[in-house]
Enzyme design. Structure first.
Site, mmCIF file in Angstrom:
data_model
loop_
_atom_site.group_PDB
_atom_site.id
_atom_site.type_symbol
_atom_site.label_atom_id
_atom_site.label_comp_id
_atom_site.label_asym_id
_atom_site.label_seq_id
_atom_site.Cartn_x
_atom_site.Cartn_y
_atom_site.Cartn_z
ATOM 1 N N ASP A 113 -8.350 -7.012 0.688
ATOM 2 C CA ASP A 113 -9.240 -7.430 2.027
ATOM 3 C C ASP A 113 -10.316 -8.078 1.671
ATOM 4 O O ASP A 113 -10.995 -8.020 0.620
ATOM 5 C CB ASP A 113 -9.550 -6.037 2.728
ATOM 6 C CG ASP A 113 -8.511 -5.266 3.207
ATOM 7 O OD1 ASP A 113 -7.185 -5.915 3.285
ATOM 8 O OD2 ASP A 113 -8.254 -4.031 3.196
HETATM 9 N N1 URA Z 1 -5.888 -1.164 0.240
HETATM 10 C C1 URA Z 1 -6.690 -1.554 1.391
HETATM 11 O O1 URA Z 1 -7.059 -0.813 2.370
HETATM 12 N N2 URA Z 1 -7.445 -2.825 1.223
HETATM 13 C C2 URA Z 1 -7.153 -3.458 0.061
HETATM 14 O O2 URA Z 1 -7.633 -4.467 -0.160
HETATM 15 C C3 URA Z 1 -6.260 -3.002 -0.814
HETATM 16 C C4 URA Z 1 -5.810 -1.909 -0.900
#
Ligand code: URA
Length: 245
Positions: A113
């Protein structure tokens, strides 16, 4: 990955540069004609004579390069960068790499993310990207999550037992989970589902306030000693660590 014995690669300079992401053959010939491509400090003259490409070291406009048939990269992803090739709200992670990486179609292996930091792998080897992302491989991805509510043994037990995520038929469980402080949890997951860790924490009644990926397979972010935004090529030893865990 370079595990099998390989035939030597011989290429004329324009093709060699093109394969490394320096543009069209015409653009590469222009670089050569301008004397911007050097070996041992001397401009390359015999541009059409095939040269042994493997491991060849050269400079382009003063920047050092080494011929790589394919590239395997680790990036310490900083906060507020998107993994998408067409980022919409933040700069893309590819903007942290030199331009030739884009032209040779380097792509992130899975996604983090925009607000997640940590270890991100990138490559132009489609088979590698596919293998690393495949759920069949069960590659553990380890995250350090800071949480809004204090963490507890009950939370650890719940995450290890599995939680129900919206749109998932089966419970999703962490394969490892440990308390790392009053508001910090280390957990390992094998899948790469959308917002997986954040959704798992939310399903368990807590809230993730920040997330860092600290390990993929047996390769740790710490062992690479990269500052946020820095990247490195993965050598054979690091690539081997990805599959030994
Ligand atoms: N899980 C998440 O919630 N976000 C990420 O970026 C990676 C794993």
């Amino acid at each position: 990955m370079t595990t099998k014995a390989k035939k030597a690669t011989r290429l004329p300079w324009d093709k060699l540069l093109q394969s490394q992401g320096f543009g069209t053959r015409k653009a590469c010939l222009q670089l050569l004609d301008a004397g911007l491509v050097c070996v041992g400090g001397e401009p390359v003259i015999e541009v059409r004579t095939p040269v042994l490409a493997d491991e060849l070291e050269f400079t382009v406009d003063g920047e050092p390069w080494r011929y790589r048939e394919q590239v395997y990269i680790a990036l310490h992803k900083p906060v507020n960068y998107e993994c998408s090739r067409k980022p919409s709200h933040h700069p893309g992670v590819l903007s942290l790499l030199p331009d030739p990486m884009l032209l040779r179609d380097v792509q992130p292996v899975g996604r983090l993310d925009h607000d997640t930091t940590g270890l991100l792998l990138l490559s132009d080897d489609g088979a590698f990207i596919h293998a690393q992302s495949s759920p069949k491989r069960h590659v553990p991805k380890v995250y350090l999550a800071q949480t809004h509510e204090p963490v507890s043994e009950a939370l650890v037990t719940q995450l290890l037992a599995g939680v129900k995520l919206v749109d998932e038929n089966q419970l999703i469980a962490a394969t490892h989970c440990a308390i790392h402080g009053e508001h910090a949890l280390e957990l390992s997951v094998e899948q790469g589902k959308y917002h997986q860790v954040k959704r798992m924490l939310a399903a368990a009644g807590n809230h993730c306030v920040s997330l860092q990926r600290t390990r993929v397979g047996g390769l740790t972010l710490d062992s690479l000693a990269l500052e946020p935004g820095q990247w490195c090529y993965l050598d054979e030893a690091s690539l081997a660590r990805l599959v030994t865990f």
